[in-house]
Design an enzyme around this catalytic site. Structure first.
Site, mmCIF file in Angstrom:
data_model
loop_
_atom_site.group_PDB
_atom_site.id
_atom_site.type_symbol
_atom_site.label_atom_id
_atom_site.label_comp_id
_atom_site.label_asym_id
_atom_site.label_seq_id
_atom_site.Cartn_x
_atom_site.Cartn_y
_atom_site.Cartn_z
ATOM 1 N N ARG A 104 -16.574 50.682 -2.971
ATOM 2 C CA ARG A 104 -17.370 49.461 -2.753
ATOM 3 C C ARG A 104 -16.650 48.199 -3.239
ATOM 4 O O ARG A 104 -17.294 47.259 -3.703
ATOM 5 C CB ARG A 104 -18.742 49.553 -3.457
ATOM 6 C CG ARG A 104 -19.693 50.561 -2.847
ATOM 7 C CD ARG A 104 -20.352 49.970 -1.601
ATOM 8 N NE ARG A 104 -21.170 50.966 -0.938
ATOM 9 C CZ ARG A 104 -22.476 51.096 -1.119
ATOM 10 N NH1 ARG A 104 -23.114 50.275 -1.906
ATOM 11 N NH2 ARG A 104 -23.141 52.035 -0.489
ATOM 12 N N ARG A 162 -20.874 42.960 -1.903
ATOM 13 C CA ARG A 162 -21.614 41.848 -2.501
ATOM 14 C C ARG A 162 -21.062 41.286 -3.798
ATOM 15 O O ARG A 162 -21.484 40.210 -4.216
ATOM 16 C CB ARG A 162 -23.076 42.256 -2.693
ATOM 17 C CG ARG A 162 -23.857 42.176 -1.399
ATOM 18 C CD ARG A 162 -25.222 42.783 -1.547
ATOM 19 N NE ARG A 162 -25.087 44.198 -1.849
ATOM 20 C CZ ARG A 162 -26.110 45.028 -2.039
ATOM 21 N NH1 ARG A 162 -27.330 44.570 -1.999
ATOM 22 N NH2 ARG A 162 -25.900 46.291 -2.285
ATOM 23 N N ARG A 196 -21.157 37.196 5.569
ATOM 24 C CA ARG A 196 -22.264 38.018 6.057
ATOM 25 C C ARG A 196 -23.508 37.198 6.417
ATOM 26 O O ARG A 196 -24.446 37.756 7.014
ATOM 27 C CB ARG A 196 -22.624 39.057 4.987
ATOM 28 C CG ARG A 196 -21.832 40.376 5.054
ATOM 29 C CD ARG A 196 -22.227 41.245 6.237
ATOM 30 N NE ARG A 196 -23.665 41.283 6.434
ATOM 31 C CZ ARG A 196 -24.512 41.960 5.678
ATOM 32 N NH1 ARG A 196 -24.080 42.698 4.699
ATOM 33 N NH2 ARG A 196 -25.809 41.917 5.905
ATOM 34 N N ASP A 226 -20.221 51.874 7.093
ATOM 35 C CA ASP A 226 -21.228 52.587 6.308
ATOM 36 C C ASP A 226 -21.329 54.016 6.818
ATOM 37 O O ASP A 226 -20.983 54.288 7.975
ATOM 38 C CB ASP A 226 -22.601 51.906 6.386
ATOM 39 C CG ASP A 226 -23.513 52.429 5.281
ATOM 40 O OD1 ASP A 226 -23.383 51.951 4.135
ATOM 41 O OD2 ASP A 226 -24.302 53.352 5.540
ATOM 42 N N TYR A 248 -30.726 61.276 3.771
ATOM 43 C CA TYR A 248 -31.370 60.066 4.310
ATOM 44 C C TYR A 248 -32.166 60.366 5.579
ATOM 45 O O TYR A 248 -33.273 59.878 5.778
ATOM 46 C CB TYR A 248 -30.311 59.001 4.632
ATOM 47 C CG TYR A 248 -29.719 58.342 3.407
ATOM 48 C CD1 TYR A 248 -30.448 57.412 2.681
ATOM 49 C CD2 TYR A 248 -28.443 58.652 2.971
ATOM 50 C CE1 TYR A 248 -29.915 56.799 1.554
ATOM 51 C CE2 TYR A 248 -27.892 58.044 1.845
ATOM 52 C CZ TYR A 248 -28.633 57.129 1.142
ATOM 53 O OH TYR A 248 -28.115 56.529 0.035
HETATM 54 O O1 CP3 Z 1 -15.968 48.792 -0.060
HETATM 55 C C1 CP3 Z 1 -16.295 49.930 0.350
HETATM 56 O O2 CP3 Z 1 -16.449 50.904 -0.407
HETATM 57 C C2 CP3 Z 1 -16.390 50.164 1.855
HETATM 58 C C3 CP3 Z 1 -17.645 50.080 2.443
HETATM 59 C C4 CP3 Z 1 -18.770 51.072 2.210
HETATM 60 C C5 CP3 Z 1 -20.127 50.671 2.365
HETATM 61 N N1 CP3 Z 1 -20.922 51.770 2.288
HETATM 62 C C6 CP3 Z 1 -20.537 49.292 2.627
HETATM 63 C C7 CP3 Z 1 -21.922 48.893 2.294
HETATM 64 C C8 CP3 Z 1 -18.788 52.441 1.948
HETATM 65 C C9 CP3 Z 1 -17.618 53.370 1.667
HETATM 66 C C10 CP3 Z 1 -20.155 52.880 2.008
HETATM 67 C C11 CP3 Z 1 -20.585 54.275 1.851
HETATM 68 C C12 CP3 Z 1 -22.000 54.576 1.582
HETATM 69 N N2 CP3 Z 1 -23.114 54.034 2.156
HETATM 70 C C13 CP3 Z 1 -22.440 55.614 0.718
HETATM 71 C C14 CP3 Z 1 -21.528 56.517 -0.056
HETATM 72 C C15 CP3 Z 1 -20.980 55.794 -1.241
HETATM 73 C C16 CP3 Z 1 -21.932 55.671 -2.404
HETATM 74 O O3 CP3 Z 1 -22.174 54.524 -2.800
HETATM 75 O O4 CP3 Z 1 -22.374 56.679 -2.915
HETATM 76 C C17 CP3 Z 1 -23.850 55.647 0.748
HETATM 77 C C18 CP3 Z 1 -24.746 56.561 -0.057
HETATM 78 C C19 CP3 Z 1 -24.262 54.642 1.666
HETATM 79 C C20 CP3 Z 1 -25.663 54.285 2.063
HETATM 80 C C21 CP3 Z 1 -25.934 52.878 1.681
HETATM 81 N N3 CP3 Z 1 -25.521 51.802 2.437
HETATM 82 C C22 CP3 Z 1 -26.573 52.380 0.514
HETATM 83 C C23 CP3 Z 1 -27.190 53.237 -0.561
HETATM 84 C C24 CP3 Z 1 -26.512 50.979 0.579
HETATM 85 C C25 CP3 Z 1 -26.950 49.977 -0.482
HETATM 86 C C26 CP3 Z 1 -28.221 49.296 -0.193
HETATM 87 C C27 CP3 Z 1 -28.343 48.071 -1.076
HETATM 88 O O5 CP3 Z 1 -28.524 46.995 -0.499
HETATM 89 O O6 CP3 Z 1 -28.228 48.204 -2.292
HETATM 90 C C28 CP3 Z 1 -25.863 50.641 1.782
HETATM 91 C C29 CP3 Z 1 -25.564 49.277 2.253
HETATM 92 C C30 CP3 Z 1 -24.144 48.864 2.116
HETATM 93 N N4 CP3 Z 1 -23.070 49.614 2.513
HETATM 94 C C31 CP3 Z 1 -23.687 47.611 1.642
HETATM 95 C C32 CP3 Z 1 -22.295 47.619 1.759
HETATM 96 C C33 CP3 Z 1 -21.339 46.495 1.442
HETATM 97 C C34 CP3 Z 1 -24.568 46.485 1.161
HETATM 98 C C35 CP3 Z 1 -25.185 45.826 2.335
HETATM 99 C C36 CP3 Z 1 -25.167 44.336 2.246
HETATM 100 O O7 CP3 Z 1 -24.135 43.748 1.860
HETATM 101 O O8 CP3 Z 1 -26.184 43.738 2.646
#
Ligand code: CP3
Length: 349
Positions: free
Chosen positions: A27, A31, A40, A76, A157
């Site tokens: 990540r 953000r 974004r 994602d 999910y």
């Molecule tokens: O920088 C990186 O690591 C690359 C991008 C990446 C994202 N999601 C971007 C993202 C990666 C590798 C993921 C994987 C992902 N997504 C996982 C496995 C990694 C982990 O954290 O365990 C999981 C479980 C998800 C599902 C998911 N997507 C969640 C739980 C969330 C967070 C929701 C929140 O708002 O807290 C997301 C959204 C997400 N994926 C964001 C990003 C940058 C945030 C969305 C935003 O910016 O509005």
């Protein structure tokens, strides 16, 4: 300049002992970066993932800012499901939410009737975004890591319909209706494999499979219901690019996460010291981790001592990739991440 195939990351994945560990952060895009929040504005998360120039730019932001040793593709784990035509959104602050949870045998039959080839066919924007990133990184030789969600974490999910704490419905299906479980997990493996393939076709030099919620499973369930499907998600990649397998709270199943020795590296969360993890994993597996994300809030001398301790413990593994034990929390001060990179690179920060 060495190319990505000779990068520190790929050499560590091959098991080469290096003078210093390569460093990147799960990540790292997202953000915590003001330049990400600016880009974004007005674009929904999953739409941003399917806009190649935007996804490429977001992927590159943390590489430019922190000087990390690898880029991780901005996307994602649910993107391949969107490409398959499944109705899913990412709710800010919550996570992936599905319009129709997949709970019954009929639900499973309906979704698995979609051919995983549909993902490969719709993955043009993924290939294109990866290729844009790789072209930008060519001058520095920094590798791009592709990724996908593992079948269990995706199913957690999909079956629940959204985020859950103990993933009870997914774990229940394994025992209540094992045939439906295996059908769904096998399909998810094929969908994630197609997503990985698109990133590798775009030029990714390594891939990471995220089984973030695998730590909620008993070792017996992990072995019987999950590990074979995770292996089949990675199998088409084996032999073409090195692989990393990550989960949270996986201490009791850490050795199983080697998937019979087929993966090159296993990611470890902050709960288990890396030397203990290395002893469990043996000398044929690289370890990745495991700075505690909570310590990103600590005064620098406290965090610095922790990072140096992680690096020291990592030396007992055959090779080590420095990372966090889980993703960068959104409220992290990005300057702290830059400072960790400088420390790992042996620069005085
Ligand atoms: O920088 C990186 O690591 C690359 C991008 C990446 C994202 N999601 C971007 C993202 C990666 C590798 C993921 C994987 C992902 N997504 C996982 C496995 C990694 C982990 O954290 O365990 C999981 C479980 C998800 C599902 C998911 N997507 C969640 C739980 C969330 C967070 C929701 C929140 O708002 O807290 C997301 C959204 C997400 N994926 C964001 C990003 C940058 C945030 C969305 C935003 O910016 O509005």
């Amino acid at each position: 300049m060495p190319g990505p195939a000779d990068s520190l990351l790929v050499r560590a994945l091959r098991g080469e002992r290096l003078d210093r560990p390569p460093v990147w952060f799960m990540r790292q895009a997202g953000r915590s970066l003001p330049e990400y929040r600016d880009l974004r504005v007005g674009t929904r998360m999953l739409d941003a993932c399917l806009e190649p120039s935007l996804a490429a730019e977001i992927t590159l932001q943390p590489v430019r800012r922190h000087g990390v040793d690898a880029a991780i593709f901005f996307s994602d784990i649910v993107v391949p499901l969107r490409l398959a035509g499944v109705e899913v959104e990412i709710q800010p602050g919550r996570g992936p939410v599905f319009a129709e949870p997949v709970r019954t045998a009929d639900d499973v039959r309906r979704i698995t009737a979609i051919s995983p080839d549909a993902v490969a066919q719709a993955a043009g924007p993924i290939r294109e975004a990866a290729a844009l990133v790789v072209a930008e990184l060519a001058a520095s030789g920094t590798p791009l890591i592709g990724f996908a969600g593992a079948p269990f974490t995706l199913a957690a999910y999909l079956i629940e319909g959204g985020p859950s704490k103990e993933h009870l419905r997914a774990r229940a299906m394994m025992h209540a209706d094992p045939e439906s479980w295996h059908r769904l997990a096998g399909w998810l493996a094929a969908v994630s494999a197609a997503f990985l393939a698109a990133q590798v076709e775009g030029g990714a030099s390594a891939v990471q499979l995220f089984d973030s919620w695998a730590g909620s499973l008993s070792p017996a369930d992990y072995r019987a219901f999950v590990a074979p499907h995770s292996l089949s998600a990675l199998e088409p990649m084996l032999g073409s690019v090195p692989t990393i397998h990550f989960g949270v709270g996986t201490g009791p199943i850490l050795a199983d996460m080697r998937l019979g020795g087929r993966v090159d590296a296993v990611g470890v969360d902050w709960r288990m010291p890396l030397d203990e993890a290395a002893a469990l994993l043996g000398d044929a597996t690289t370890v990745q981790g495991n700075i505690d994300p909570a310590l990103l809030q600590a005064p620098w001398p406290v965090l610095e001592a922790h990072v140096l301790d992680v690096i020291e413990r990592g030396r007992s593994a055959r090779a080590h990739i420095l990372n966090l034990g889980h993703g960068v929390p959104p409220e992290t001060d990005p300057a702290v991440l830059t400072r960790i990179v400088a420390l790992a690179h042996g620069e005085t920060a």
